[in-house]
Design a protein around this motif. Structure first.
Motif, PDB file in Angstrom:
ATOM      1  N   GLY A  63      49.889  28.192  34.408  1.00 22.84           N
ATOM      2  CA  GLY A  63      49.125  26.945  34.309  1.00 22.84           C
ATOM      3  C   GLY A  63      49.940  25.801  33.730  1.00 22.84           C
ATOM      4  N   ARG A 100      45.524  36.836  40.888  1.00 25.01           N
ATOM      5  CA  ARG A 100      46.035  35.898  41.907  1.00 25.01           C
ATOM      6  C   ARG A 100      47.544  35.690  41.770  1.00 25.01           C
ATOM      7  NH1 ARG A 100      41.327  33.363  40.252  1.00 25.01           N
ATOM      8  NH2 ARG A 100      42.422  32.323  38.553  1.00 25.01           N
ATOM      9  N   GLY A 156      45.104  16.634  31.775  1.00 25.57           N
ATOM     10  CA  GLY A 156      44.222  17.233  30.783  1.00 25.57           C
ATOM     11  C   GLY A 156      43.258  18.207  31.438  1.00 25.57           C
TER      12      GLY A 156
END
Ligand code: NAP
Length: 344
Positions: free
Chosen positions: A12, A39, A163
């Motif tokens: 991420g 994934r 964000g």
């Protein structure tokens, strides 16, 4: 000594940055264990020019890999479910999500502001990383509170799309492409409540009963917890079409009787760890997202005394929220934890 370090959410926006910051700050890594969902399991990430295979998050992975420090950056529900397995395996969890932040037993830490709170980690095995907007704000509030004593803070934010993670960035880029292809009216709106390209959205996170959003109330409650103070805070959180780095416009009211000296304010900010002052309006110099992006500093500028009240100062504050507001703060907590617990 070196530690076995897991990063949950390794693929991420925050997780990827945790690797970069650990490289730059020479984090003492013995074994690196990148973790994500099924994934991404089997894909690779790079750390110090070597490739590491991403493992799937399971209840047993922390014990199997003998994890000692676990950075969690995969979302609140993942931390809620899986942090306990890391703690049971003997690891300290440094959590980037909002899940544990207001738990009275869990320390909520910005190392420049309340490093001693890290000592409370033993109670739960967890240390929480505050909300990104809160981190950069308290870094500038702490020296000002030490200087004059704060009574009230009013803040408006200009928050970047990153964000909202990688999907937030992708959505802004895609909408800009759609704009140039004359198909903005058909563009997909998923990551935010409205179209973000060429727009600003005065809503981040869900609505609360008191008329504020959850993001705004995070800035109120987390600030009071980190600073061990109960001065008043009111926030307005706004999403803007900037890829990276949050900006904040702050109005700080000091205790009655204070007569703000702008030079004293500037000095206090300049001398605080990891803050940089850029404050030369006539020469068009002030903090902006393009200055703070990819750095580990919080930048402060546009410092000015209120026109009416002598106890009020206004300023502008910018930081790379993926780094200062998440990855860098988490890695700095890890380094402080190692320093404080080096006997173990
Ligand atoms: P992101 O870019 O969407 O990344 C999410 C990460 O979580 C990915 O690595 C994803 O892996 C992983 N993940 C998702 N579901 C999972 C599951 N079921 N099991 C294991 N891993 C899973 O989000 P982000 O912006 O990095 O945010 C991560 C957390 O940090 C959030 O709680 C966010 O609120 C917080 N945070 C973000 C920022 C910021 O500026 N972005 C700042 C402060 C705090 P896959 O590749 O397998 O999907």
């Amino acid at each position: 000594r070196k530690f076995n370090v897991a990063v949950v959410g390794a693929t991420g926006a925050v997780g990827e940055e945790v690797f970069r910051v650990m490289e730059e700050l020479n984090f003492p890594v013995n074994k690196l264990i990148p973790i994500a969902s099924a994934r991404s399991a089997g894909s690779t990430i790079e750390f110090l020019n070597k490739e590491f295979t991403v493992l799937e998050l399971t209840e047993t992975v922390f014990e199997e890999q003998e994890v000692e420090i676990a950075f969690f950056c995969a979302g609140g529900s993942i931390s809620e479910k899986f942090a306990k397995f890391a703690v049971e395996a003997g690891a300290v969890v440094i959590d980037n999500t909002s899940h544990f932040r207001m738990d009275p037993k869990v320390p909520l830490v910005v190392p420049e502001v309340n490093p001693d709170d890290i000592g409370l980690w033993r109670e739960t095995g967890i240390i929480a990383n505050p909300n990104c907007s809160t981190i950069q704000m308290v870094q500038s509030l702490k020296p000002l509170d030490d200087l004059y004593g704060i009574k009230r803070v009013d803040v408006s934010t200009y928050q970047a799309v990153s964000g909202a993670g990688k999907s937030g960035m992708e959505e802004l880029v895609k909408q800009m492409q759609d704009f140039f292809a004359f198909r903005l009216d058909e563009t997909e709106i998923k990551a935010f409540a409205h179209q973000i390209a060429l727009n600003v959205i005065p809503q981040i996170d869900v609505a609360m009963e008191n008329g504020f959003t959850k993001e705004e109330m995070k800035m109120v409650n987390e600030t009071q917890k980190i600073m061990h103070k109960n001065f008043e805070v009111a926030a307005t959180c706004v999403r803007v079409p900037v890829l990276r780095s949050h900006s904040e416009s702050l109005t700080v009211t000091f205790k009655d009787g204070v007569d703000v000296d702008v030079n004293e304010v500037r000095n206090a900010l300049e001398n605080f760890e990891n803050l940089k002052v850029i404050d030369d309006l006539p020469n068009k110099k002030y903090p902006m997202p393009i200055i703070s992006t990819d750095t580990d500093f919080t930048y402060v500028g546009r410092i000015r005394k209120d026109v009416y009240a002598s106890n009020i100062v206004h300023y502008f504050n910018v930081a790379d929220q993926v780094r200062v507001g998440a990855a860098t703060n988490a890695v700095r907590i890890g380094l402080k934890w190692i320093e404080m617990e080096s006997d173990i």
